[in-house]
Design an enzyme around this catalytic site. Structure first.
Site, PDB file in Angstrom:
ATOM      1  N   ASP A  67       0.742  -1.323   0.166  1.00 12.03           N
ATOM      2  CA  ASP A  67      -0.048  -0.104  -0.008  1.00 12.03           C
ATOM      3  C   ASP A  67       0.963   1.276  -0.009  1.00 12.03           C
ATOM      4  O   ASP A  67       2.112   1.453   0.132  1.00 12.03           O
ATOM      5  CB  ASP A  67      -0.980   0.144   1.447  1.00 12.03           C
ATOM      6  CG  ASP A  67      -0.394  -0.272   2.524  1.00 12.03           C
ATOM      7  OD1 ASP A  67       0.867  -0.275   2.555  1.00 12.03           O
ATOM      8  OD2 ASP A  67      -1.070  -0.516   3.584  1.00 12.03           O
ATOM      9  N   HIS A 137      -8.595  -2.865   8.975  1.00 13.76           N
ATOM     10  CA  HIS A 137      -8.348  -2.799   7.540  1.00 13.76           C
ATOM     11  C   HIS A 137      -6.972  -3.502   7.166  1.00 13.76           C
ATOM     12  O   HIS A 137      -6.282  -3.614   8.146  1.00 13.76           O
ATOM     13  CB  HIS A 137      -8.182  -1.311   6.981  1.00 13.76           C
ATOM     14  CG  HIS A 137      -7.094  -0.463   7.408  1.00 13.76           C
ATOM     15  ND1 HIS A 137      -7.324   0.862   7.962  1.00 13.76           N
ATOM     16  CD2 HIS A 137      -5.771  -0.876   7.929  1.00 13.76           C
ATOM     17  CE1 HIS A 137      -6.119   1.357   8.240  1.00 13.76           C
ATOM     18  NE2 HIS A 137      -5.098   0.264   8.088  1.00 13.76           N
TER      19      HIS A 137
END
Ligand code: GLP
Length: 241
Positions: A67, A137
């Site tokens: 990410d 998450h």
């Protein structure tokens, strides 16, 4: 799912590094997904130590970023590009040509993400390392993310921006968006190691281990993975029955 509860963060980091070491030794050319955040820092330190002791060789490893904030400059100390280099890459022998980055400076993030996703799906990762956010998450797949999701641009929740603002000068400096490998793409990985330490992760871990699959807790999709190793410290495990 294999659950390992360790006595402390040091042991957690060591256990994770040991598994990575074995996987790299077993498979030349291993495709490895690199996590960010504070959780894997100890694991990276341990891997660097093992590399310096010549117990591990990364020369054939292909690394993939999980990410990145968007937009963000590579030179920004808060970019995950910067993090990945400082905490890990600059200390070991992963070849530059074997590094796959999520480009926080790209002008066309959608196109970039589609290509990144194709690159991974064509030849799935052998081992993905993950941390978890307080809200469950994984990568930056925020609550509500589809369990089929691909690599994409995602809007960060205010909660995540607030929690991550501890690394920035001010919350206003935290980017509003991010790039993340999708949950569907993460699930294609042949093996996943999820790390969690500290009491603020206990709720997410309880959802993973005892809850049902629930879009509001992205971590719960991992319940369906065939080769998941969860490494916890005592505090992250404290709500498990
Ligand atoms: C960050 C990252 C995640 C990371 C998680 C936990 O926002 N996007 O990849 O797993 O949050 O971070 P930490 O380990 O610092 O608690």
């Amino acid at each position: 799912m294999l659950i390992i509860i360790t006595k402390d963060y040091n042991e957690l980091s060591k256990r994770a590094a040991d598994i990575i070491n074995i996987e790299i030794n077993n498979k030349p050319g291993l495709r490895l997904g690199l996590a960010t955040g504070s959780t894997p820092i100890g694991m990276y330190k341990e891997l660097i130590k093992e590399y310096k002791e010549k117990k591990i060789d990364f020369s054939s490893v292909h690394a993939f970023m999980l990410d990145e904030y968007y937009p963000i400059k590579k030179s920004d100390k808060n970019s995950y590009y910067f993090y990945t280099h400082e905490k890990f890459l600059k200390h070991v022998n992963i070849k530059k040509s074997n590094l796959n980055i999520l480009e926080g400076e790209t002008k066309n993030p959608n196109k970039f993400c589609n290509e990144y996703d194709k690159k991974i799906r064509k030849n799935p990762l052998d081992l993905q390392i993950l941390g978890v956010g307080v809200n469950g998450h994984i990568g930056f797949n925020e609550p509500g993310s589809s369990n089929q999701s691909k690599t994409r641009v995602i809007k960060l929740t205010e909660n995540t921006r607030k929690i991550n603002s501890r690394f920035f000068k001010h919350i206003n400096k935290v980017p509003k968006n991010a790039l993340t490998i999708g949950i569907g793409t993460i699930m294609k990985s042949k093996k996943i190691i999820l790390l969690a330490n500290g009491k603020n992760k206990a709720s997410a871990i309880k959802h993973l281990i005892e809850g049902k699959i629930d879009k509001n807790w992205p971590i719960t999709t991992l319940k369906n993975h065939k080769n998941l190793v969860v490494i916890l410290d005592k505090e992250a495990a404290r709500l498990i029955k």
